[in-house]
Design an enzyme around this catalytic site. Structure first.
Site, short mmCIF file in Angstrom:
data_model
loop_
_atom_site.label_atom_id
_atom_site.label_comp_id
_atom_site.label_asym_id
_atom_site.label_seq_id
_atom_site.Cartn_x
_atom_site.Cartn_y
_atom_site.Cartn_z
N CYS A 112 47.55 48.08 44.92
CA CYS A 112 47.83 48.00 43.49
C CYS A 112 48.82 46.89 43.13
O CYS A 112 48.98 46.56 41.95
CB CYS A 112 48.35 49.35 42.99
SG CYS A 112 47.26 50.73 43.41
N HIS A 249 51.38 48.30 36.52
CA HIS A 249 50.20 48.93 37.10
C HIS A 249 49.93 50.25 36.40
O HIS A 249 50.84 51.06 36.19
CB HIS A 249 50.42 49.13 38.59
CG HIS A 249 49.38 49.98 39.23
ND1 HIS A 249 48.04 49.73 39.11
CD2 HIS A 249 49.49 51.11 40.00
CE1 HIS A 249 47.37 50.66 39.77
NE2 HIS A 249 48.22 51.50 40.32
N ASN A 279 43.11 54.49 36.97
CA ASN A 279 43.81 53.60 37.91
C ASN A 279 42.77 52.70 38.57
O ASN A 279 41.96 53.17 39.36
CB ASN A 279 44.55 54.46 38.94
CG ASN A 279 45.31 53.63 39.96
OD1 ASN A 279 45.06 52.45 40.15
ND2 ASN A 279 46.24 54.27 40.66
#
Length: 324
Positions: A112, A249, A279
């Site tokens: 990420c 993020h 996500n």
């Protein structure tokens, strides 16, 4: 002196939308349980597109927006943990698809944080004065690595891609950076994805599915990532008030809520889209950036300061302060 700047942003998403209600048909969960804990309402899932397909579409959109030919691109970096294959890389496939015959290309595997790491590297490549233009893309098809019977992970992730065109310029736009890794905590977020066991190995095949210690990752984000952002602001003599937007993020709305309080910034400066896409790992920040440009929030004229921050598997975390 040669510097670099972000001149264009683009994103591409699979067409299929999977809502929380859809997931409740295959998992013991419901919309209220998912949305109250994560802020996620739906996500995009790829039916047939691979990671390289999504990334190539982003690259094509960036070239169209900039009105340049692919042969003008010097390098392509794709941040991903869900490559189509071990080799060739996703970036190599993108290079071949768009016809960027003068570009070298490689993948960045930092989960990420991958897009932030890749963007920091692109800045250094251009500042070396050896390269003029590069594509930096974050792309993931995480749905292939989910255990769709595990509600602790299946509800969180989605597929998508976003990216930017980075170009040489005469004024400094990348103002400060802070990049970190702590491999001693790597087991808190894993995906096996090992090849088949060889006849000479005693090891068992690892599960390819994403496994996560949710509490450990939540605490890591609130503690370590917040601390690093505060330190970066202090070291660069930039106040939180001077940052126009924080593009973090998109892991969890609760994380953004707590980080805004720890950093001491109005919550509305923390842009978000996890409610729509979930996500998307390395793709989350560039998708958010591209959408913010489309909405007119980010102007791409060098007049704004934004802070980009990624955090996740590795463990890795990193932040950039950029004039954009």
């Amino acid at each position: 002196m040669t510097y670099s700047k972000i001149s264009q942003a683009a994103h591409h998403l699979p067409e299929q939308v999977i809502s929380n209600d859809d997931l409740s048909l295959i998992l013991e969960t419901n919309d209220q349980w998912i949305s109250s804990r994560t802020g996620i309402k739906e996500r995009r899932i790829s039916r047939s597109e691979n990671t390289s397909d999504l990334a190539s579409r982003v690259a094509e959109k960036l070239l169209e927006k900039a009105n340049i030919d692919a042969t003008e691109i010097d390098f392509i970096i794709v941040a991903t943990i869900t490559g189509d294959s071990i080799m060739p890389s996703v970036a190599a496939k993108v290079q071949g698809t768009i016809g960027a015959t003068h570009a070298f290309a490689f993948d960045m595997t930092a989960a990420c944080s991958g897009f932030v790491f890749a963007l920091a590297m692109a800045d250094k490549l251009i500042r070396s004065a050896s390269y003029q233009k590069g594509l930096v893309i974050g792309a993931e098809v995480l749905s292939k690595y989910l255990d769709w019977e595990d509600r602790s992970t299946a509800v969180l992730f989605g597929d998508g891609a976003g990216g930017v065109l980075v170009e040489a310029c005469s004024e400094q736009h990348f103002m400060a950076e802070s990049l970190h890794t702590d491999g001693s905590r790597g087991q808190n977020l894993t995906s096996g994805n090992n090849p088949l066991r060889s006849p000479f190995s005693d090891s068992e095949e690892a599960s390819p599915f994403i496994k996560m210690d949710g509490r450990a990752i939540f605490d890591f984000a609130i503690r370590d990532v917040s601390k690093s952002i505060i330190s970066l602001l202090e070291e660069s003599s930039v106040t939180a008030e001077e940052i126009d937007y924080f593009l973090l993020h998109q892991a969890n709305r609760r994380i953004l809520d707590k980080m805004a309080r720890k950093i001491g910034c109005p919550r509305d400066k923390f842009l978000e889209n996890m409610m729509t896409y979930g996500n998307t790992s390395a793709a989350s920040i560039p998708i958010l950036l591209s959408e913010s440009v489309e909405k007119g929030l980010i102007l791409l004229d060098g007049s704004q300061k934004v802070l980009l921050s990624g955090f996740g598997g590795g463990l890795t975390w990193g932040s950039l302060i950029v004039k954009i």
